[in-house]
Design an enzyme around this catalytic site. Structure first.
Site, PDB file in Angstrom:
ATOM      1  N   GLU A  97       0.830  -1.207   0.000  1.00 20.20           N
ATOM      2  CA  GLU A  97       0.000   0.000   0.000  1.00 20.20           C
ATOM      3  C   GLU A  97       0.860   1.251   0.000  1.00 20.20           C
ATOM      4  OE1 GLU A  97      -2.483   0.032   3.473  1.00 20.20           O
ATOM      5  OE2 GLU A  97      -3.241  -1.981   3.054  1.00 20.20           O
ATOM      6  N   CYS A 110       2.958   8.475   1.481  1.00 15.84           N
ATOM      7  CA  CYS A 110       3.329   7.544   2.543  1.00 15.84           C
ATOM      8  C   CYS A 110       3.627   6.193   1.884  1.00 15.84           C
ATOM      9  CB  CYS A 110       2.166   7.426   3.527  1.00 15.84           C
ATOM     10  SG  CYS A 110       2.398   6.153   4.773  1.00 15.84           S
ATOM     11  N   CYS A 117       5.211  -7.335   8.081  1.00 17.10           N
ATOM     12  CA  CYS A 117       6.076  -6.781   9.133  1.00 17.10           C
ATOM     13  C   CYS A 117       6.216  -7.840  10.221  1.00 17.10           C
ATOM     14  CB  CYS A 117       5.412  -5.527   9.711  1.00 17.10           C
ATOM     15  SG  CYS A 117       6.392  -4.683  10.976  1.00 17.10           S
ATOM     16  N   CYS A 121       3.197  -5.403  16.604  1.00 19.78           N
ATOM     17  CA  CYS A 121       2.447  -4.441  17.430  1.00 19.78           C
ATOM     18  C   CYS A 121       0.957  -4.833  17.478  1.00 19.78           C
ATOM     19  CB  CYS A 121       2.592  -3.026  16.879  1.00 19.78           C
ATOM     20  SG  CYS A 121       4.295  -2.444  16.878  1.00 19.78           S
ATOM     21  N   CYS A 124      -1.766  -3.084  15.089  1.00 13.54           N
ATOM     22  CA  CYS A 124      -1.413  -2.831  13.692  1.00 13.54           C
ATOM     23  C   CYS A 124      -1.814  -3.980  12.774  1.00 13.54           C
ATOM     24  CB  CYS A 124       0.086  -2.583  13.595  1.00 13.54           C
ATOM     25  SG  CYS A 124       0.615  -2.133  11.943  1.00 13.54           S
ATOM     26  N   SER A 219       7.516   5.710  17.180  1.00 13.89           N
ATOM     27  CA  SER A 219       6.210   5.212  17.595  1.00 13.89           C
ATOM     28  C   SER A 219       6.326   4.775  19.039  1.00 13.89           C
ATOM     29  CB  SER A 219       5.789   4.039  16.700  1.00 13.89           C
ATOM     30  OG  SER A 219       5.653   4.501  15.371  1.00 13.89           O
ATOM     31  N   CYS A 338      -2.607   1.513   8.507  1.00 11.69           N
ATOM     32  CA  CYS A 338      -1.589   0.694   7.853  1.00 11.69           C
ATOM     33  C   CYS A 338      -2.028  -0.743   7.622  1.00 11.69           C
ATOM     34  CB  CYS A 338      -0.357   0.618   8.734  1.00 11.69           C
ATOM     35  SG  CYS A 338       0.420   2.181   8.954  1.00 11.69           S
TER      36      CYS A 338
HETATM   37  N1  SAH Z   1       7.016   0.374  11.610  1.00 11.83           N
HETATM   38  C1  SAH Z   1       7.035   1.812  11.644  1.00 11.83           C
HETATM   39  C2  SAH Z   1       6.276   2.477  10.543  1.00 11.83           C
HETATM   40  C3  SAH Z   1       4.936   1.918  10.114  1.00 11.83           C
HETATM   41  S1  SAH Z   1       3.515   2.165  11.122  1.00 11.83           S
HETATM   42  C4  SAH Z   1       6.603   2.304  12.994  1.00 11.83           C
HETATM   43  O1  SAH Z   1       6.251   1.500  13.837  1.00 11.83           O
HETATM   44  O2  SAH Z   1       6.669   3.499  13.231  1.00 11.83           O
HETATM   45  C5  SAH Z   1       3.144   3.874  11.021  1.00 11.83           C
HETATM   46  C6  SAH Z   1       2.475   4.416  12.274  1.00 11.83           C
HETATM   47  O3  SAH Z   1       1.092   3.988  12.359  1.00 11.83           O
HETATM   48  C7  SAH Z   1       3.142   3.942  13.541  1.00 11.83           C
HETATM   49  O4  SAH Z   1       3.210   4.984  14.457  1.00 11.83           O
HETATM   50  C8  SAH Z   1       2.179   2.856  14.000  1.00 11.83           C
HETATM   51  O5  SAH Z   1       2.370   2.570  15.341  1.00 11.83           O
HETATM   52  C9  SAH Z   1       0.857   3.467  13.645  1.00 11.83           C
HETATM   53  N2  SAH Z   1      -0.268   2.545  13.603  1.00 11.83           N
HETATM   54  C10 SAH Z   1      -0.299   1.264  13.205  1.00 11.83           C
HETATM   55  N3  SAH Z   1      -1.533   0.740  13.318  1.00 11.83           N
HETATM   56  C11 SAH Z   1      -2.317   1.719  13.791  1.00 11.83           C
HETATM   57  C12 SAH Z   1      -3.685   1.796  14.147  1.00 11.83           C
HETATM   58  N4  SAH Z   1      -4.505   0.756  14.030  1.00 11.83           N
HETATM   59  N5  SAH Z   1      -4.142   2.985  14.600  1.00 11.83           N
HETATM   60  C13 SAH Z   1      -3.314   4.052  14.725  1.00 11.83           C
HETATM   61  N6  SAH Z   1      -2.022   4.029  14.420  1.00 11.83           N
HETATM   62  C14 SAH Z   1      -1.511   2.874  13.974  1.00 11.83           C
END
Ligand code: SAH
Length: 346
Positions: A97, A110, A117, A121, A124, A219, A338
């Site tokens: 994406e 973006c 990944c 988390c 995510c 993050s 994401c």
């Molecule tokens: N791996 C990297 C970049 C990708 S995620 C990172 O962790 O920063 C990009 C951002 O979106 C990160 O801050 C991540 O924690 C956040 N993110 C992922 N899923 C999300 C969700 N369901 N709601 C809000 N933010 C989210």
């Protein structure tokens, strides 16, 4: 003759590589500049478009190399703010994406840095199926080039916040940033590039030495190790204290302020005490805090606080002297979070 799939993506070559290739093929020096321009400025989709290169040269190049851009399998456009989300198919059929957002200061893209990944988390969607593979620098560049072409607009900002953990694909991610900020390419200033990480300390330390003044977004999402471990497995490897040290060192070496991403999750990290502790980490470092009410991911069963609670959390930070914003929730109506579009297409 090699099949399409086996051909090397010519965008893997940097400027020196293109120069060497032209020399090997017995071409004049200025051809390198022409070819590089087609590939990295004019965003050509294949050799056929390169009208000022001879047919013979184009044919020879296409015997060994591929210059096509990924195809948009699906495009979702937000009805409210013009945000567009692209689902791109790569040469091996993998899906990633990328998102285009328009702000008053320009067009931001973006990008994804990996297929899937492995960071795990809890909130995510990108990590649900684990890591499939890294993206190459050429594939990352091609996300930006494909969107530049489709939109017919100059991209001014890059955020590496799509699918994947960029510092888990360190060499390709750094190489991508060098090439996209190169004046012979799209020439997007490093200052307009943001790289977001879940907090891989060795990667942050290495990045500080790259002479790339990009913005680092951490993050953070929780203010104690205990709470962070509950939602981010990476917290088992690096403590918040180690992370803060890495951030301080990044700022010292690059002069670039850091930003913290903080996804508000109802009942997990949204209390007054959380706000006070976050202000304690961000305030002295003059870090900008981005609050994101967590995008619900059905598989995860987590949800964001209501609007009033988000505002109250924001105000707590601001009252403590922290610069903070609620991230404009662009594209909420189009699976903005994401990995959600890819996930639905698997
Ligand atoms: N791996 C990297 C970049 C990708 S995620 C990172 O962790 O920063 C990009 C951002 O979106 C990160 O801050 C991540 O924690 C956040 N993110 C992922 N899923 C999300 C969700 N369901 N709601 C809000 N933010 C989210």
């Amino acid at each position: 003759m090699s099949s399409e799939g086996n051909k090397r993506n010519i965008r893997e070559l940097d400027y020196a590589g293109i120069c060497a290739l032209m020399e090997d093929m017995g071409e004049k020096k200025f051809r390198a500049k022409q070819l590089y321009d087609w590939l990295h400025v004019r965003c050509a989709d294949g050799f056929d478009e390169m009208s000022d290169l001879s047919k013979a040269l184009r044919d020879k190049l296409s015997e060994y190399f591929d210059a096509t851009l990924p195809k948009a399998e699906q495009i979702q456009e937000s009805k409210t703010d013009g945000t567009k989300k692209y689902l791109f198919a790569l040469k091996d059929g993998q899906l990633i994406e990328a998102v285009k957002m328009e702000y008053h200061h320009g067009v931001s893209v973006c990008i994804s840095t990996q297929v899937g990944c492995r960071m795990g988390c809890a909130f995510c969607a990108s990590t649900l199926g684990g890591l499939v593979r890294n993206l190459s620098r050429a594939e990352m560049l091609s996300e930006v080039y494909a969107i530049t072409r489709l939109e017919g607009k100059r991209v001014s900002n890059i955020v590496m916040m799509g699918i994947g953990e960029p510092l888990d694909n360190y060499d390709e991610a750094v190489s991508f940033m060098h090439m996209i900020s190169d004046e012979r390419g799209l020439n997007i200033s490093a200052r307009n590039i943001t790289i977001s990480t879940c907090g891989l300390v060795p990667g942050i330390m290495r990045l500080a030495e790259e002479k790339l003044p990009v913005t680092l977004a951490l993050s953070l999402h929780a203010v104690s190790d205990e709470k962070r471990k509950k939602i981010m497995p990476v917290a088992n490897s690096y403590s918040i204290a180690e992370l803060m040290e890495a951030c301080d060192s990044y700022f010292e070496k690059t002069g670039r302020r850091i930003s913290f991403e903080y996804a508000l999750i109802r009942g997990e990290n949204d209390s007054d005490a959380d706000a006070a502790a976050l202000a304690g980490l961000a305030g002295p470092r003059r870090v900008h805090v981005n609050l994101i009410p967590v995008n619900p991911v059905t598989e995860r069963g987590l949800s964001g606080p209501d609007n009033g609670a988000v505002r109250a959390f924001l105000k707590k930070l601001q009252d403590a002297g922290v610069t903070a914003t609620v991230r404009r929730e662009l594209g909420r109506d189009i699976d903005g979070a994401c990995g959600q579009l890819r996930r639905k297409s698997l």
